[in-house]
Design an enzyme around this catalytic site. Sequence first.
Site, PDB file in Angstrom:
ATOM      1  N   GLU A  51      15.065  37.137  33.351  1.00 30.83           N
ATOM      2  CA  GLU A  51      16.245  37.908  32.930  1.00 30.83           C
ATOM      3  C   GLU A  51      17.480  37.033  32.739  1.00 30.83           C
ATOM      4  OE1 GLU A  51      16.602  40.987  31.973  1.00 30.83           O
ATOM      5  OE2 GLU A  51      14.709  41.885  32.578  1.00 30.83           O
ATOM      6  N   ASN A  63      22.774  45.968  24.085  1.00 31.02           N
ATOM      7  CA  ASN A  63      21.480  46.602  23.844  1.00 31.02           C
ATOM      8  C   ASN A  63      21.618  47.551  22.659  1.00 31.02           C
ATOM      9  OD1 ASN A  63      20.096  45.452  26.172  1.00 31.02           O
ATOM     10  ND2 ASN A  63      21.457  46.736  27.394  1.00 31.02           N
ATOM     11  N   ASP A  65      21.626  50.641  22.523  1.00 31.64           N
ATOM     12  CA  ASP A  65      22.481  51.800  22.814  1.00 31.64           C
ATOM     13  C   ASP A  65      23.940  51.410  23.078  1.00 31.64           C
ATOM     14  OD1 ASP A  65      22.312  50.624  25.319  1.00 31.64           O
ATOM     15  OD2 ASP A  65      21.373  52.358  26.300  1.00 31.64           O
ATOM     16  N   SER A  67      24.981  49.412  25.445  1.00 32.23           N
ATOM     17  CA  SER A  67      25.181  49.009  26.828  1.00 32.23           C
ATOM     18  C   SER A  67      24.957  47.499  26.960  1.00 32.23           C
ATOM     19  CB  SER A  67      24.215  49.763  27.752  1.00 32.23           C
ATOM     20  OG  SER A  67      22.868  49.389  27.476  1.00 32.23           O
ATOM     21  N   ASP A  69      23.845  44.310  30.037  1.00 31.96           N
ATOM     22  CA  ASP A  69      23.182  44.035  31.310  1.00 31.96           C
ATOM     23  C   ASP A  69      23.925  42.900  32.009  1.00 31.96           C
ATOM     24  OD1 ASP A  69      21.196  45.940  30.644  1.00 31.96           O
ATOM     25  OD2 ASP A  69      20.122  44.438  29.488  1.00 31.96           O
ATOM     26  N   ASN A  76      21.845  47.217  34.062  1.00 36.00           N
ATOM     27  CA  ASN A  76      22.436  47.909  32.933  1.00 36.00           C
ATOM     28  C   ASN A  76      23.700  48.680  33.301  1.00 36.00           C
ATOM     29  OD1 ASN A  76      22.432  50.558  31.078  1.00 36.00           O
ATOM     30  ND2 ASN A  76      21.637  48.803  29.935  1.00 36.00           N
TER      31      ASN A  76
END
Length: 142
Positions: A51, A63, A65, A67, A69, A76
Site C-alpha cells: 500500500e 480514487n 469516487d 476519495s 487513502d 480511505n
Amino acid sequence: MRALLAICILALATPAVLCRTMDRCSLAREMSNLGVPRDQLAKWTCIAEHESSYRTGVVGPPNSDGSNDYGIFQINDLYWCQPPSGKFSHNGCGLSCSALLTYDITDSVRCAQKVLSQQGWSAWSTWHFCSGALPPIDDCFK
C-alpha cells in the site's frame, strides 16, 4: 531574504520529521508492542509494503469516487477519517486523516484494526498479494 530561505528550508525539512519510512521488522515489532496479535503481523506488513512501501506520510491519488487513502495502510477518507478538505466522511475511526500521516503509527494501527474488524482483509485492494503463504515474521523478534 535570509528569513525567506530559512522558512523554505524549514518547510522542506518538516515532513521528514513528522513521517517516516519503516521496514518489515520495525513495523512488526511496533505493532506487536501496540498489542496486535503476532499471527496477524505478516499480513499487516505485507499490506503496508504494497500500500505505501512502509511510508507513514503517503496520501494516495484520488480514487474513482474522489476519495483518497492515507498513511502506511492507505486508509480511505470517505469511510474512516476526516480529510483536511472538510469534505463529507463517515469518519468511522473518529479522527483526522492527518493523524494517519505521522511518525507515531498508533492511530493508523487502531484505525486499520477497526477496518479489519468491520470489513475483513479484503478491504485492502492489495490483499491479493498477501492472502497466500507469507514469509514468517518470527525472524523480526530474534
